[in-house]
Design a protein around this motif. Structure first.
Motif, short mmCIF file in Angstrom:
data_model
loop_
_atom_site.label_atom_id
_atom_site.label_comp_id
_atom_site.label_asym_id
_atom_site.label_seq_id
_atom_site.Cartn_x
_atom_site.Cartn_y
_atom_site.Cartn_z
N PRO A 169 43.66 84.77 44.02
CA PRO A 169 44.44 86.01 44.05
C PRO A 169 45.93 85.70 44.15
N VAL A 170 46.73 86.57 43.54
CA VAL A 170 48.19 86.46 43.64
C VAL A 170 48.76 87.78 44.15
N SER A 171 50.03 87.74 44.49
CA SER A 171 50.67 88.89 45.15
C SER A 171 50.89 90.08 44.22
N GLY A 172 50.99 89.80 42.92
CA GLY A 172 51.35 90.87 41.98
C GLY A 172 52.85 91.05 41.84
N ARG A 173 53.61 90.28 42.60
CA ARG A 173 55.08 90.36 42.47
C ARG A 173 55.57 89.31 41.48
N GLY A 174 56.62 89.68 40.75
CA GLY A 174 57.19 88.76 39.78
C GLY A 174 58.53 89.28 39.33
N SER A 175 58.99 88.71 38.20
CA SER A 175 60.27 89.16 37.65
C SER A 175 60.20 89.11 36.13
N LEU A 183 44.59 91.09 41.03
CA LEU A 183 45.20 90.22 40.04
C LEU A 183 45.06 88.77 40.50
N THR A 184 44.62 87.93 39.60
CA THR A 184 44.42 86.51 39.91
C THR A 184 45.08 85.65 38.84
N VAL A 185 45.23 84.37 39.15
CA VAL A 185 45.62 83.38 38.13
C VAL A 185 44.62 82.23 38.22
N ALA A 186 44.53 81.48 37.14
CA ALA A 186 43.68 80.30 37.15
C ALA A 186 44.37 79.20 37.95
N HIS A 187 43.56 78.43 38.66
CA HIS A 187 44.08 77.38 39.53
C HIS A 187 43.23 76.12 39.35
N CYS A 188 43.91 75.01 39.08
CA CYS A 188 43.20 73.74 38.92
C CYS A 188 43.05 73.06 40.28
N GLN A 189 41.81 72.76 40.64
CA GLN A 189 41.55 72.12 41.94
C GLN A 189 41.85 70.63 41.88
N ASN A 190 42.11 70.09 40.70
CA ASN A 190 42.43 68.66 40.57
C ASN A 190 43.93 68.40 40.68
N CYS A 191 44.74 69.17 39.91
CA CYS A 191 46.20 68.90 39.89
C CYS A 191 47.02 70.05 40.47
N ALA A 192 46.37 71.13 40.89
CA ALA A 192 47.01 72.28 41.55
C ALA A 192 47.81 73.17 40.61
N LEU A 193 47.75 72.91 39.30
CA LEU A 193 48.45 73.77 38.34
C LEU A 193 47.87 75.18 38.38
N ARG A 194 48.75 76.16 38.35
CA ARG A 194 48.34 77.57 38.22
C ARG A 194 48.73 78.00 36.82
N PHE A 195 47.84 78.73 36.14
CA PHE A 195 48.13 79.06 34.75
C PHE A 195 47.42 80.32 34.30
N ARG A 199 57.15 86.82 34.82
CA ARG A 199 56.80 85.58 35.51
C ARG A 199 56.40 85.93 36.93
N LEU A 200 55.14 85.67 37.25
CA LEU A 200 54.65 85.94 38.60
C LEU A 200 55.32 84.98 39.58
N GLU A 201 55.46 85.40 40.83
CA GLU A 201 56.12 84.52 41.80
C GLU A 201 55.32 83.24 42.03
N GLU A 202 54.02 83.26 41.66
CA GLU A 202 53.20 82.05 41.76
C GLU A 202 53.36 81.13 40.55
N GLY A 203 54.14 81.55 39.53
CA GLY A 203 54.45 80.67 38.41
C GLY A 203 54.02 81.13 37.03
N GLU A 259 35.76 86.96 34.01
CA GLU A 259 35.93 87.14 35.45
C GLU A 259 37.33 87.65 35.78
N TRP A 260 38.34 87.16 35.06
CA TRP A 260 39.72 87.61 35.29
C TRP A 260 39.83 89.12 35.06
N PHE A 261 39.25 89.59 33.96
CA PHE A 261 39.28 91.04 33.68
C PHE A 261 38.41 91.82 34.66
N ASP A 262 37.27 91.25 35.05
CA ASP A 262 36.40 91.94 36.02
C ASP A 262 37.14 92.14 37.34
#
Ligand SMILES: [Zn+2]
Length: 133
Positions: free
Chosen positions: A54-60, A23-35, A86-90, A13-16
């Motif tokens: 979805p994420v912004s696509g911005r990072g450093s 661009l997306t990241v995985a997000h845990c609905q239990n502990c809120a970790l993004r990975f 490193r995406l701005e979302e982590g 799904e990430w590649f699709d």
């Protein structure tokens, strides 16, 4: 043509979504970790309540190398930059920084995602934010 990744069931799904320019990241609905990379269990708490957001696509730039001897079809593009962004979302992901002068890349350089079309797939690449190099 340069190669594209082969998705696994965990990353399909990430590649699709990359293929449609999202661009997306995985997000845990239990502990809120993004990975990244995406997987069915949260690496923080083990929960299976994991989805993509979805994420912004911005990072450093967190780290990088300048490759002077690319393999196969990459040889004609050398020197080119391979970086951990490193995406701005982590989360971090490995990609290329598309830049005229590879020596202009530095730690912390602000970048944003672009999508490179390769056949029927798209690949995430990064470019420096305007005015930073
Ligand atoms: Zn979790």
């Amino acid at each position: 043509m340069k190669p594209v990744a082969s998705p696994t069931p965990d990353t399909q799904e990430w590649f699709d979504r990359i293929d449609v320019g999202e661009l997306t990241v995985a997000h845990c609905q239990n502990c809120a970790l993004r990975f990244l990379y995406p997987r069915m269990c949260c690496p923080g708490c083990g929960s299976r309540a994991v989805g993509l957001i979805p994420v912004s696509g911005r990072g450093s730039v967190a780290s990088w190398v300048v490759n002077h001897r690319g393999p196969g079809v990459f040889a004609e593009e050398a020197p080119y930059v391979i970086a951990l962004v490193r995406l701005e979302e982590g989360p971090m992901l490995m990609s290329n920084i598309l830049v005229e002068d590879p020596n202009a890349v530095s730690a912390g350089l602000p970048v944003r995602a672009e999508f490179e079309q390769r056949g029927e797939r798209r690949v995430v690449q990064f470019v420096p934010e305007v005015g930073t190099v």
